[in-house]
Design a protein around this motif. Structure first.
Motif, short mmCIF file in Angstrom:
data_model
loop_
_atom_site.label_atom_id
_atom_site.label_comp_id
_atom_site.label_asym_id
_atom_site.label_seq_id
_atom_site.Cartn_x
_atom_site.Cartn_y
_atom_site.Cartn_z
N GLN A 119 1.03 48.69 3.75
CA GLN A 119 1.91 49.30 4.67
C GLN A 119 3.00 49.61 4.05
O GLN A 119 3.61 48.83 3.38
CB GLN A 119 1.99 48.27 5.93
N GLY A 120 3.16 50.90 3.86
CA GLY A 120 4.30 51.35 2.89
C GLY A 120 5.65 52.10 3.59
O GLY A 120 5.33 52.75 4.37
N THR A 121 6.61 52.20 2.88
CA THR A 121 7.82 52.88 3.16
C THR A 121 8.28 53.70 1.90
O THR A 121 8.48 53.11 1.03
CB THR A 121 9.12 51.97 3.68
N TYR A 122 8.16 55.14 2.01
CA TYR A 122 8.22 55.77 0.85
C TYR A 122 9.43 56.52 0.84
O TYR A 122 9.89 57.25 1.72
CB TYR A 122 7.12 56.91 0.44
N LEU A 123 10.55 56.51 0.24
CA LEU A 123 11.76 56.97 0.10
C LEU A 123 12.13 58.30 -0.59
O LEU A 123 11.65 58.39 -1.79
CB LEU A 123 12.70 55.89 -0.56
N ASP A 124 12.90 59.04 0.02
CA ASP A 124 13.30 60.21 -0.49
C ASP A 124 12.70 61.12 -1.24
O ASP A 124 12.99 61.88 -2.15
CB ASP A 124 14.74 59.66 -1.30
N GLY A 125 11.09 61.14 -0.82
CA GLY A 125 10.55 62.04 -1.51
C GLY A 125 9.95 61.63 -2.88
O GLY A 125 9.29 62.51 -3.68
N HIS A 126 10.50 60.63 -3.45
CA HIS A 126 9.94 60.18 -4.58
C HIS A 126 8.59 59.38 -4.83
O HIS A 126 8.26 59.38 -6.01
CB HIS A 126 11.32 59.06 -5.33
N ASP A 127 8.10 59.23 -3.80
CA ASP A 127 6.51 58.45 -3.74
C ASP A 127 6.05 58.94 -2.56
O ASP A 127 6.88 59.49 -1.61
CB ASP A 127 6.93 56.95 -4.02
N ASN A 128 4.73 58.79 -2.36
CA ASN A 128 4.30 58.95 -0.98
C ASN A 128 2.83 58.36 -0.89
O ASN A 128 2.30 57.51 -2.01
CB ASN A 128 3.99 60.47 -0.84
N PRO A 129 2.28 58.01 0.28
CA PRO A 129 1.02 57.34 0.32
C PRO A 129 0.09 57.64 -0.47
O PRO A 129 -0.84 56.78 -0.72
CB PRO A 129 0.78 57.39 1.97
N GLU A 130 -0.42 59.11 -0.51
CA GLU A 130 -1.52 59.44 -1.39
C GLU A 130 -1.35 58.92 -2.86
O GLU A 130 -2.32 58.67 -3.24
CB GLU A 130 -1.60 61.02 -1.07
N TRP A 131 -0.10 59.16 -3.29
CA TRP A 131 -0.07 58.65 -4.81
C TRP A 131 -0.29 57.36 -5.00
O TRP A 131 -0.96 56.81 -5.89
CB TRP A 131 1.58 59.09 -5.31
N ARG A 132 0.24 56.24 -3.92
CA ARG A 132 0.17 55.18 -4.26
C ARG A 132 -1.40 54.57 -3.72
O ARG A 132 -1.88 53.73 -4.53
CB ARG A 132 1.04 54.32 -3.10
N GLU A 133 -2.10 55.37 -2.78
CA GLU A 133 -3.32 54.96 -2.84
C GLU A 133 -4.34 55.20 -3.96
O GLU A 133 -5.21 54.61 -4.45
CB GLU A 133 -4.06 55.65 -1.39
N SER A 134 -4.06 56.34 -4.66
CA SER A 134 -4.71 56.71 -5.70
C SER A 134 -4.56 55.82 -6.72
O SER A 134 -5.51 55.38 -7.45
CB SER A 134 -4.31 58.10 -6.28
N GLY A 135 -3.23 55.23 -7.06
CA GLY A 135 -2.96 54.29 -8.22
C GLY A 135 -3.48 53.10 -7.86
O GLY A 135 -4.12 52.40 -8.66
N THR A 136 -3.47 52.58 -6.55
CA THR A 136 -4.37 51.30 -6.24
C THR A 136 -5.63 51.44 -6.33
O THR A 136 -6.47 50.52 -6.67
CB THR A 136 -3.97 51.19 -4.67
N ARG A 137 -6.32 52.58 -5.93
CA ARG A 137 -7.75 52.75 -6.17
C ARG A 137 -8.09 52.72 -7.65
O ARG A 137 -9.23 51.92 -8.22
CB ARG A 137 -8.35 53.90 -5.72
N THR A 138 -7.26 53.14 -8.57
CA THR A 138 -7.51 53.06 -9.98
C THR A 138 -7.25 51.73 -10.60
O THR A 138 -8.22 51.44 -11.30
CB THR A 138 -6.58 53.88 -10.59
N GLN A 139 -6.49 50.74 -9.99
CA GLN A 139 -6.15 49.55 -10.20
C GLN A 139 -7.28 48.58 -9.81
O GLN A 139 -7.69 47.87 -10.72
CB GLN A 139 -5.14 48.86 -9.69
N LEU A 140 -8.12 48.95 -8.61
CA LEU A 140 -9.15 48.18 -8.10
C LEU A 140 -10.41 48.36 -8.79
O LEU A 140 -11.10 47.73 -8.99
CB LEU A 140 -9.10 48.59 -6.52
N ASP A 141 -10.39 49.69 -9.49
CA ASP A 141 -11.52 50.23 -10.33
C ASP A 141 -11.41 49.53 -11.85
O ASP A 141 -12.34 48.96 -12.29
CB ASP A 141 -11.64 51.64 -10.68
N ALA A 142 -10.18 49.39 -12.28
CA ALA A 142 -10.10 48.47 -13.52
C ALA A 142 -10.25 46.81 -13.13
O ALA A 142 -10.65 46.34 -14.17
CB ALA A 142 -8.33 48.57 -14.03
N LEU A 143 -10.14 46.37 -11.95
CA LEU A 143 -10.45 44.92 -11.69
C LEU A 143 -11.95 44.76 -11.80
O LEU A 143 -12.35 43.96 -12.34
CB LEU A 143 -10.02 44.60 -10.15
#
Length: 153
Positions: A119-143
């Motif tokens: 559950q995220g709060t993304y500030l001032d256009g520097h990050d967004n839910p889609e980028w975070r989800e993509s990065g998290t999926r990559t981490q779980l693949d690495a797991l």
């Protein structure tokens, strides 16, 4: 003057790993293991105090790109079953997001169904839910690679 904005987003990712819950949970609790699958080759070793109230920190980035720093505080840990943490990310010193993450480790057959809710709060256009989800999926693949487990959803 910087234009301020806030974007909220929630995502849920499920993975089925061919490893017992205790083993999957241990990959989150061990600093060396977590550094390998969480940071990949772009990060520095993780500073990890895996206790309730404890903090984990890491930073890194691609050469010539921004330096991302991550800091999380463990709010709730139930060994082998659940981790709840709050985290914040910075890019070159600018806070880009603040998140609440819950990870559940559920036995399923001989393996583990991992359910991660962010559950995220993304500030001032520097990050967004889609980028975070993509990065998290990559981490779980690495797991999965860390566990020697095929990637199952």
């Amino acid at each position: 003057m910087t234009q301020r904005s806030v974007t909220h987003g929630t995502f849920v990712i499920e993975r089925l790993y061919d490893a017992a819950p205790a083993r999957v949970f241990a990959a989150w609790a061990d600093p060396a293991a977590k550094t390998r699958w969480f940071n990949g080759t772009a990060g520095t070793p993780m500073d990890l105090d895996f206790t309730e109230g404890g903090v984990e920190r890491t930073s890194g980035g691609k050469e010539g790109g921004p330096v991302f720093s991550y800091e999380a505080r463990f709010q709730d840990i139930v060994s082998g079953e659940r981790i709840v943490s709050t985290n914040q990310m910075h890019a070159d010193g600018t806070r880009i997001s603040v998140n609440l993450v819950t990870v559940q480790f559920l036995p399923e057959g001989e393996g583990t169904r991992l359910i991660l809710t962010d559950q995220g709060t993304y500030l001032d256009g520097h990050d967004n839910p889609e980028w975070r989800e993509s990065g998290t999926r990559t981490q779980l693949d690495a797991l999965a690679t860390e566990l020697g487990s095929p990637i199952n959803t």
